[in-house]
Design a protein around this motif. Structure first.
Motif, mmCIF file in Angstrom:
data_model
loop_
_atom_site.group_PDB
_atom_site.id
_atom_site.type_symbol
_atom_site.label_atom_id
_atom_site.label_comp_id
_atom_site.label_asym_id
_atom_site.label_seq_id
_atom_site.Cartn_x
_atom_site.Cartn_y
_atom_site.Cartn_z
ATOM 1 N N LEU A 2 42.191 51.230 -12.682
ATOM 2 C CA LEU A 2 42.037 52.616 -13.132
ATOM 3 C C LEU A 2 40.584 52.840 -13.505
ATOM 4 O O LEU A 2 40.039 52.110 -14.334
ATOM 5 C CB LEU A 2 42.932 52.879 -14.352
ATOM 6 N N ARG A 3 39.985 53.865 -12.894
ATOM 7 C CA ARG A 3 38.563 54.116 -13.160
ATOM 8 C C ARG A 3 38.307 54.447 -14.618
ATOM 9 O O ARG A 3 37.248 54.122 -15.153
ATOM 10 C CB ARG A 3 38.060 55.248 -12.275
ATOM 11 N N THR A 4 39.263 55.127 -15.249
ATOM 12 C CA THR A 4 39.082 55.529 -16.644
ATOM 13 C C THR A 4 40.155 54.868 -17.495
ATOM 14 O O THR A 4 40.893 55.532 -18.220
ATOM 15 C CB THR A 4 39.155 57.059 -16.765
ATOM 16 N N PHE A 5 40.211 53.550 -17.400
ATOM 17 C CA PHE A 5 41.240 52.780 -18.084
ATOM 18 C C PHE A 5 41.294 53.105 -19.574
ATOM 19 O O PHE A 5 42.363 53.170 -20.155
ATOM 20 C CB PHE A 5 40.966 51.287 -17.874
ATOM 21 N N SER A 6 40.150 53.301 -20.192
ATOM 22 C CA SER A 6 40.099 53.529 -21.644
ATOM 23 C C SER A 6 40.778 54.828 -22.051
ATOM 24 O O SER A 6 41.044 55.036 -23.234
ATOM 25 C CB SER A 6 38.649 53.520 -22.127
ATOM 26 N N ARG A 7 41.080 55.700 -21.096
ATOM 27 C CA ARG A 7 41.754 56.957 -21.413
ATOM 28 C C ARG A 7 43.275 56.863 -21.266
ATOM 29 O O ARG A 7 43.974 57.848 -21.448
ATOM 30 C CB ARG A 7 41.237 58.075 -20.510
ATOM 31 N N TYR A 8 43.745 55.679 -20.917
ATOM 32 C CA TYR A 8 45.173 55.494 -20.684
ATOM 33 C C TYR A 8 45.822 54.747 -21.842
ATOM 34 O O TYR A 8 45.344 53.679 -22.246
ATOM 35 C CB TYR A 8 45.423 54.711 -19.397
ATOM 36 N N THR A 9 46.915 55.304 -22.348
ATOM 37 C CA THR A 9 47.801 54.531 -23.207
ATOM 38 C C THR A 9 48.570 53.576 -22.303
ATOM 39 O O THR A 9 49.042 53.971 -21.229
ATOM 40 C CB THR A 9 48.744 55.452 -23.978
ATOM 41 N N MET A 10 48.688 52.333 -22.732
ATOM 42 C CA MET A 10 49.334 51.296 -21.921
ATOM 43 C C MET A 10 50.610 50.828 -22.594
ATOM 44 O O MET A 10 50.698 50.766 -23.827
ATOM 45 C CB MET A 10 48.380 50.126 -21.720
ATOM 46 N N TYR A 11 51.584 50.460 -21.761
ATOM 47 C CA TYR A 11 52.916 50.135 -22.247
ATOM 48 C C TYR A 11 53.430 48.866 -21.572
ATOM 49 O O TYR A 11 53.066 48.566 -20.443
ATOM 50 C CB TYR A 11 53.898 51.260 -21.916
ATOM 51 N N TRP A 12 54.318 48.177 -22.287
ATOM 52 C CA TRP A 12 55.100 47.098 -21.708
ATOM 53 C C TRP A 12 56.582 47.458 -21.855
ATOM 54 O O TRP A 12 57.010 47.916 -22.914
ATOM 55 C CB TRP A 12 54.831 45.763 -22.408
ATOM 56 N N PHE A 13 57.312 47.227 -20.772
ATOM 57 C CA PHE A 13 58.761 47.384 -20.748
ATOM 58 C C PHE A 13 59.359 46.073 -20.241
ATOM 59 O O PHE A 13 58.647 45.212 -19.720
ATOM 60 C CB PHE A 13 59.166 48.510 -19.793
ATOM 61 N N ARG A 14 60.663 45.946 -20.384
ATOM 62 C CA ARG A 14 61.344 44.794 -19.808
ATOM 63 C C ARG A 14 62.745 45.202 -19.358
ATOM 64 O O ARG A 14 63.320 46.161 -19.863
ATOM 65 C CB ARG A 14 61.417 43.637 -20.799
ATOM 66 N N GLN A 15 63.248 44.447 -18.399
ATOM 67 C CA GLN A 15 64.590 44.685 -17.895
ATOM 68 C C GLN A 15 65.279 43.350 -17.700
ATOM 69 O O GLN A 15 64.852 42.541 -16.860
ATOM 70 C CB GLN A 15 64.575 45.481 -16.598
ATOM 71 N N ALA A 16 66.312 43.135 -18.474
ATOM 72 C CA ALA A 16 67.104 41.919 -18.364
ATOM 73 C C ALA A 16 68.174 42.110 -17.290
ATOM 74 O O ALA A 16 68.556 43.241 -16.986
ATOM 75 C CB ALA A 16 67.744 41.589 -19.704
ATOM 76 N N PRO A 17 68.664 41.023 -16.723
ATOM 77 C CA PRO A 17 69.695 41.126 -15.685
ATOM 78 C C PRO A 17 70.901 41.917 -16.179
ATOM 79 O O PRO A 17 71.439 41.648 -17.253
ATOM 80 C CB PRO A 17 70.063 39.668 -15.406
ATOM 81 N N GLY A 18 71.303 42.927 -15.398
ATOM 82 C CA GLY A 18 72.470 43.718 -15.733
ATOM 83 C C GLY A 18 72.271 44.728 -16.840
ATOM 84 O O GLY A 18 73.229 45.372 -17.271
ATOM 85 N N LYS A 19 71.032 44.879 -17.301
ATOM 86 C CA LYS A 19 70.757 45.818 -18.393
ATOM 87 C C LYS A 19 69.736 46.855 -17.957
ATOM 88 O O LYS A 19 69.037 46.689 -16.959
ATOM 89 C CB LYS A 19 70.253 45.067 -19.623
ATOM 90 N N GLU A 20 69.655 47.927 -18.724
ATOM 91 C CA GLU A 20 68.670 48.964 -18.440
ATOM 92 C C GLU A 20 67.283 48.515 -18.917
ATOM 93 O O GLU A 20 67.149 47.681 -19.815
ATOM 94 C CB GLU A 20 69.062 50.269 -19.133
ATOM 95 N N ARG A 21 66.291 49.114 -18.315
ATOM 96 C CA ARG A 21 64.925 48.842 -18.741
ATOM 97 C C ARG A 21 64.713 49.347 -20.163
ATOM 98 O O ARG A 21 65.190 50.434 -20.519
ATOM 99 C CB ARG A 21 63.951 49.537 -17.795
ATOM 100 N N GLU A 22 64.005 48.582 -20.967
ATOM 101 C CA GLU A 22 63.782 48.982 -22.352
ATOM 102 C C GLU A 22 62.307 48.876 -22.717
ATOM 103 O O GLU A 22 61.584 48.016 -22.210
ATOM 104 C CB GLU A 22 64.614 48.120 -23.319
ATOM 105 N N PHE A 23 61.911 49.737 -23.605
ATOM 106 C CA PHE A 23 60.540 49.743 -24.117
ATOM 107 C C PHE A 23 60.300 48.501 -24.966
ATOM 108 O O PHE A 23 61.167 48.073 -25.720
ATOM 109 C CB PHE A 23 60.332 50.997 -24.955
ATOM 110 N N VAL A 24 59.104 47.934 -24.846
ATOM 111 C CA VAL A 24 58.730 46.761 -25.632
ATOM 112 C C VAL A 24 57.579 47.077 -26.589
ATOM 113 O O VAL A 24 57.672 46.854 -27.786
ATOM 114 C CB VAL A 24 58.341 45.581 -24.730
ATOM 115 N N ALA A 25 56.477 47.595 -26.037
ATOM 116 C CA ALA A 25 55.292 47.823 -26.868
ATOM 117 C C ALA A 25 54.364 48.821 -26.184
ATOM 118 O O ALA A 25 54.412 48.999 -24.970
ATOM 119 C CB ALA A 25 54.550 46.511 -27.112
#
Length: 121
Positions: free
Chosen positions: A25-48
């Motif tokens: 991303l050319r303007t990386f510093s302007r982006y809020t960044m996120y981590w998600f995870r998805q366990a087998p058989g489960k919906e994706r969930e927010f992490v941080a």
């Protein structure tokens, strides 16, 4: 635009892993960044999340106190340090980005491919 997540692997319960997500991303510093995870058989969930300014962070209750999100704007990279890992942390972890995003937006601008984390008991 590409988000490349890496650093996953197999670790024993109680161990640590550090995930990285490199963003073209050319303007990386302007982006809020996120981590998600998805366990087998489960919906994706927010992490941080880490805000685009001020390094303000936000965590899911399930990882608070064990995981730490950080960023290096010079390297266009966001990190997720995962300590005291539990078997229930086993999932595919994804990074995401949203320009000037709030901590929990409805939509995201970009998603990376996942990196698999397996925690053995």
């Amino acid at each position: 635009v590409q988000l490349q997540a890496y650093g996953g692997g197999l670790v024993q319960a109680g161990g640590s892993l550090r995930l990285s997500c490199a963003a073209s991303l050319r303007t990386f510093s302007r982006y809020t960044m996120y981590w998600f995870r998805q366990a087998p058989g489960k919906e994706r969930e927010f992490v941080a999340a880490i805000r685009w300014y001020g390094d303000d962070t936000y965590y899911a209750d399930s990882v608070k106190g064990r995981f730490t999100i950080s960023r290096d704007n010079a390297e266009n990279t966001v990190f997720l340090q995962m300590n005291s890992l539990k078997p229930e942390d086993t999932a595919v972890y994804y990074c995401a980005a949203k320009i000037r995003g709030i901590m929990t937006p409805v939509e995201y601008d970009y998603w990376g491919q996942g990196t698999k984390v397996t925690v053995s008991s």
